[in-house]
Design an enzyme around this catalytic site. Structure first.
Site, mmCIF file in Angstrom:
data_model
loop_
_atom_site.group_PDB
_atom_site.id
_atom_site.type_symbol
_atom_site.label_atom_id
_atom_site.label_comp_id
_atom_site.label_asym_id
_atom_site.label_seq_id
_atom_site.Cartn_x
_atom_site.Cartn_y
_atom_site.Cartn_z
ATOM 1 N N ASP A 30 0.849 -1.203 0.000
ATOM 2 C CA ASP A 30 0.000 0.000 0.000
ATOM 3 C C ASP A 30 0.882 1.249 0.000
ATOM 4 O O ASP A 30 1.912 1.305 0.677
ATOM 5 C CB ASP A 30 -0.912 -0.023 1.240
ATOM 6 N N ASN A 87 -13.105 -3.246 2.461
ATOM 7 C CA ASN A 87 -14.117 -2.212 2.662
ATOM 8 C C ASN A 87 -15.082 -2.197 1.486
ATOM 9 O O ASN A 87 -14.666 -2.357 0.345
ATOM 10 C CB ASN A 87 -13.438 -0.847 2.791
ATOM 11 N N GLY A 93 -15.434 3.222 3.991
ATOM 12 C CA GLY A 93 -14.174 3.878 3.659
ATOM 13 C C GLY A 93 -13.538 3.398 2.372
ATOM 14 O O GLY A 93 -12.343 3.624 2.154
ATOM 15 N N GLN A 94 -14.321 2.737 1.497
ATOM 16 C CA GLN A 94 -13.742 2.312 0.217
ATOM 17 C C GLN A 94 -13.462 3.536 -0.649
ATOM 18 O O GLN A 94 -14.350 4.369 -0.864
ATOM 19 C CB GLN A 94 -14.679 1.344 -0.524
ATOM 20 N N HIS A 100 -10.194 -5.076 -3.158
ATOM 21 C CA HIS A 100 -8.843 -5.329 -2.657
ATOM 22 C C HIS A 100 -8.947 -5.785 -1.220
ATOM 23 O O HIS A 100 -9.716 -5.243 -0.427
ATOM 24 C CB HIS A 100 -7.964 -4.083 -2.772
ATOM 25 N N LEU A 101 -8.140 -6.785 -0.915
ATOM 26 C CA LEU A 101 -8.064 -7.299 0.443
ATOM 27 C C LEU A 101 -6.841 -6.658 1.091
ATOM 28 O O LEU A 101 -5.723 -6.842 0.619
ATOM 29 C CB LEU A 101 -7.914 -8.823 0.378
ATOM 30 N N HIS A 102 -7.082 -5.857 2.139
ATOM 31 C CA HIS A 102 -5.961 -5.298 2.898
ATOM 32 C C HIS A 102 -5.390 -6.406 3.774
ATOM 33 O O HIS A 102 -6.146 -7.107 4.470
ATOM 34 C CB HIS A 102 -6.435 -4.184 3.835
HETATM 35 P P1 5GP Z 1 -9.777 1.516 0.470
HETATM 36 O O1 5GP Z 1 -9.847 2.807 1.247
HETATM 37 O O2 5GP Z 1 -10.466 1.619 -0.866
HETATM 38 O O3 5GP Z 1 -10.227 0.311 1.252
HETATM 39 O O4 5GP Z 1 -8.239 1.275 0.207
HETATM 40 C C1 5GP Z 1 -7.558 1.818 -0.881
HETATM 41 C C2 5GP Z 1 -6.088 1.713 -0.545
HETATM 42 O O5 5GP Z 1 -5.343 1.874 -1.743
HETATM 43 C C3 5GP Z 1 -5.586 2.783 0.436
HETATM 44 O O6 5GP Z 1 -5.020 2.137 1.564
HETATM 45 C C4 5GP Z 1 -4.563 3.564 -0.388
HETATM 46 O O7 5GP Z 1 -3.459 3.964 0.383
HETATM 47 C C5 5GP Z 1 -4.178 2.592 -1.471
HETATM 48 N N1 5GP Z 1 -3.798 3.187 -2.741
HETATM 49 C C6 5GP Z 1 -4.483 4.131 -3.439
HETATM 50 N N2 5GP Z 1 -3.866 4.404 -4.589
HETATM 51 C C7 5GP Z 1 -2.761 3.614 -4.628
HETATM 52 C C8 5GP Z 1 -1.708 3.450 -5.586
HETATM 53 O O8 5GP Z 1 -1.674 4.074 -6.652
HETATM 54 N N3 5GP Z 1 -0.740 2.540 -5.283
HETATM 55 C C9 5GP Z 1 -0.754 1.819 -4.126
HETATM 56 N N4 5GP Z 1 0.251 0.958 -3.935
HETATM 57 N N5 5GP Z 1 -1.736 1.957 -3.205
HETATM 58 C C10 5GP Z 1 -2.717 2.840 -3.454
#
Ligand code: 5GP
Ligand code: ZN
Length: 114
Positions: A30, A87, A93-94, A100-102
């Protein structure tokens, strides 16, 4: 999808620190890590949200967890523990609409999440 940043990471148009790849999924670090290990596992196929997962994607979603399991093992987190989070939509918070799986680990987690 041409305007999806995670599809662009899959195609290589946007760089990412990729640490896992197979035919179905990739795992990369991330950009804004929330833990010492913070990896995103995504399907190569574009799926916008959990709400859009179809019956035909069941095996693909399983691949995401198997990849997370493998990455956790590779970075030494299997025994210590780690958290996986996906999310769905705004209140969760998406911010990127390609599922994507964190995979978070390397520090003690709190519960409930914020
Ligand atoms: P969400 O908030 O949708 O669950 O998570 C999106 C995640 O993607 C966030 O943790 C954010 O830091 C990450 N992210 C967003 N854009 C990029 C990118 O261009 N590259 C990488 N490696 N991570 C990203
Ligand atoms: Zn996408």
């Amino acid at each position: 999808m041409t305007d999806c940043i995670f599809c662009k990471i899959v195609s290589g148009d946007i760089p990412a620190e990729k640490i896992f790849e197979n035919d179905h999924v990739i795992g990369f670090r991330d950009l804004n890590p929330q833990a010492p290990t913070h990896v995103l596992v995504i399907p190569k196929k574009h799926i916008s949200t959990i709400n859009d997962i179809k019956d035909e994607d069941k095996a693909l979603v399983g691949e995401m967890f198997l990849a997370a399991q493998q990455i956790a093992a590779d970075v030494g987190l299997s025994g210590r523990g780690y958290r996986t989070v996906m999310n769905c939509n705004e209140e969760a918070g998406q911010t990127v609409f390609h599922i994507h799986l964190h995979l978070l680990g390397g520090r003690a987690m709190t519960w409930p999440p914020g």
